[in-house]
Write an enzyme that holds these catalytic residues in place. Sequence first.
Site, short mmCIF file in Angstrom:
data_model
loop_
_atom_site.label_atom_id
_atom_site.label_comp_id
_atom_site.label_asym_id
_atom_site.label_seq_id
_atom_site.Cartn_x
_atom_site.Cartn_y
_atom_site.Cartn_z
N HIS A 1 -27.71 32.20 27.26
CA HIS A 1 -26.38 32.65 26.80
C HIS A 1 -26.56 33.44 25.51
CE1 HIS A 1 -21.88 31.66 25.97
NE2 HIS A 1 -22.27 32.59 25.10
N HIS B 1 -25.17 37.21 23.28
CA HIS B 1 -24.36 38.43 23.15
C HIS B 1 -25.23 39.51 22.51
CE1 HIS B 1 -20.65 36.17 23.97
NE2 HIS B 1 -21.29 35.19 23.37
N LEU B 2 -25.53 40.55 23.26
CA LEU B 2 -26.37 41.62 22.71
C LEU B 2 -25.55 42.82 22.24
CD1 LEU B 2 -29.40 41.55 25.20
CD2 LEU B 2 -29.21 40.48 22.93
N ARG B 3 -24.24 42.80 22.54
CA ARG B 3 -23.35 43.89 22.12
C ARG B 3 -23.80 45.23 22.71
NH1 ARG B 3 -20.12 39.71 21.10
NH2 ARG B 3 -20.25 38.87 19.00
N ASN C 1 -18.83 40.33 27.44
CA ASN C 1 -17.59 40.55 26.68
C ASN C 1 -17.69 41.74 25.74
OD1 ASN C 1 -19.35 39.03 25.04
ND2 ASN C 1 -17.67 38.10 23.88
N LYS D 1 -18.71 35.25 34.48
CA LYS D 1 -18.28 34.53 33.28
C LYS D 1 -16.77 34.39 33.26
CE LYS D 1 -18.51 32.61 29.27
NZ LYS D 1 -19.29 32.79 28.08
N HIS E 1 -16.51 29.58 29.44
CA HIS E 1 -16.12 29.26 28.06
C HIS E 1 -15.04 28.18 28.18
CE1 HIS E 1 -15.37 30.01 23.70
NE2 HIS E 1 -14.27 29.37 24.05
N HIS F 1 -22.13 26.51 25.80
CA HIS F 1 -22.07 26.09 24.38
C HIS F 1 -21.24 24.83 24.15
CE1 HIS F 1 -18.41 28.39 24.74
NE2 HIS F 1 -18.92 29.56 24.40
N LEU G 1 -16.97 29.83 18.05
CA LEU G 1 -16.14 29.11 19.02
C LEU G 1 -17.01 28.63 20.17
CD1 LEU G 1 -12.92 31.29 18.98
CD2 LEU G 1 -13.13 28.91 18.23
N ASP H 1 -26.11 31.44 22.24
CA ASP H 1 -24.81 32.03 21.89
C ASP H 1 -24.93 32.89 20.63
OD1 ASP H 1 -22.15 32.67 22.20
OD2 ASP H 1 -21.41 30.87 21.19
N HIS I 1 -21.71 39.90 14.55
CA HIS I 1 -20.56 40.75 14.18
C HIS I 1 -20.96 41.48 12.92
CE1 HIS I 1 -17.58 38.93 16.93
NE2 HIS I 1 -18.24 37.80 16.73
N ALA J 1 -15.19 35.05 15.19
CA ALA J 1 -15.98 33.89 15.60
C ALA J 1 -17.31 34.36 16.15
CB ALA J 1 -15.23 33.11 16.67
C1 NCD Z 1 -18.73 34.86 20.90
C2 NCD Z 1 -18.71 36.37 20.55
O1 NCD Z 1 -18.61 36.71 19.36
O2 NCD Z 1 -18.80 37.18 21.47
N1 NCD Z 1 -18.30 34.13 19.75
C3 NCD Z 1 -18.47 32.82 19.50
O3 NCD Z 1 -17.95 32.33 18.49
N2 NCD Z 1 -19.19 32.05 20.29
C4 NCD Z 1 -17.87 34.62 22.11
C5 NCD Z 1 -18.12 33.27 22.77
O4 NCD Z 1 -19.22 32.96 23.20
O5 NCD Z 1 -17.16 32.49 22.88
ZN ZN Z 2 -20.99 33.26 23.67
ZN ZN Z 3 -17.78 31.33 24.53
#
Ligand code: NCD
Ligand code: ZN
Ligand code: ZN
Length: 328
Positions: A15, A17-19, A43, A99, A136, A174, A219, A247, A251, A263
């Site tokens: 899990h 997030h690579l943006r 996302n 997802k 989630h 998570h 989150l 996770d 940001h 978050a």
């Molecule tokens: C994640 C994100 O910033 O994309 N943020 C987080 O707090 N975990 C989104 C997610 O996994 O819920």
């Molecule tokens: Zn996440």
């Molecule tokens: Zn999440």
Amino acid sequence: MTMQSLTIRRPDDWHVHLRDGEMLRLVAPFTAHQFARAIVMPNLVPPITTIAGAADYRERIWEAAGRDFQPLMTYYLTDESDPEVVESGFNDNVWLAAKLYPANATTNSAFGVTDIRNLHPTLERMQWVGMVLCVHGEVTDPDVDVFDREAVFIDRVLVPLIRDFPELKIVLEHITTAEAAHFVRDAPANIAATITPQHLHLNRNALFAGGLRPHAYCLPVVKRENHRLAARAAAVSGSPKFFLGTDSAPHSRHAKESSCGCAGIFNAPYALESYAAVFEEEGALDRLEGFASEHGAHFYGLPLNEGTITLQRAENDIPERLALEISI
Ligand code: NCD
Ligand code: ZN
Ligand code: ZN
């Protein structure tokens, strides 16, 4: 004698997030450095909802991370999801999982699902083809206390979901509570969970330690100490239902350090080290390999990675800042 080094099979991150764009180029190498494969969250803005969109995103990840790294793509479920598209992307090896973001539960979830009943035809198809649903797991009802949203999600959404789709493979992402850890532990084998390093290291005091700490905010939000201990017990239990999912969620600094901060915790540069510290503290270093390199692959039905990674024991000052400059 304390061990000075630990060699395990190359791990995966189930899990992350690579943006995209500049952020992707900055963060992807950290994940690729530690992990052979990663489940990449969809996302983005706009989210990944098409086969072409997922295939293009995978190319951009390869450009940023190198071909040695295998991004495992995910499809972002919406109220309009089409079972045919979801199945084709899976059969064509474009994505591995889908997802579920409850609408407005977390970062970039505005296009998420407003009512799970809208997804029933798609979930039926996923169950049939053996495709994993990543969740989630938080309700968004403003009447529910933010610290209770995961536990309430289990009762109100997850239990009926499992009843309606008993063979569907589900990863509760998570997990942050004793309720989630125990629920997954006691559920059938097709229900599993990922656990982040921050939920193993931090309890909710970290959010208020000497002031408001936006970099400890993610989150689902970190919970009381008893929940952290339950997440630890699950991670080190050796159960194949629990596996590594950082996770890591970067940001830009101005988005975190703000009057309404985003978050997400960016943990990729020291992810494996922080898990190893937990397993060592729990006297369970011999179980790190299962958690990091085996359980997730077994659950997703993928082969184990070839090769190994060696961790050396050393004092490690985690820098307050990395010299990564982003112009947005
Ligand atoms: C994640 C994100 O910033 O994309 N943020 C987080 O707090 N975990 C989104 C997610 O996994 O819920
Ligand atoms: Zn996440
Ligand atoms: Zn999440």
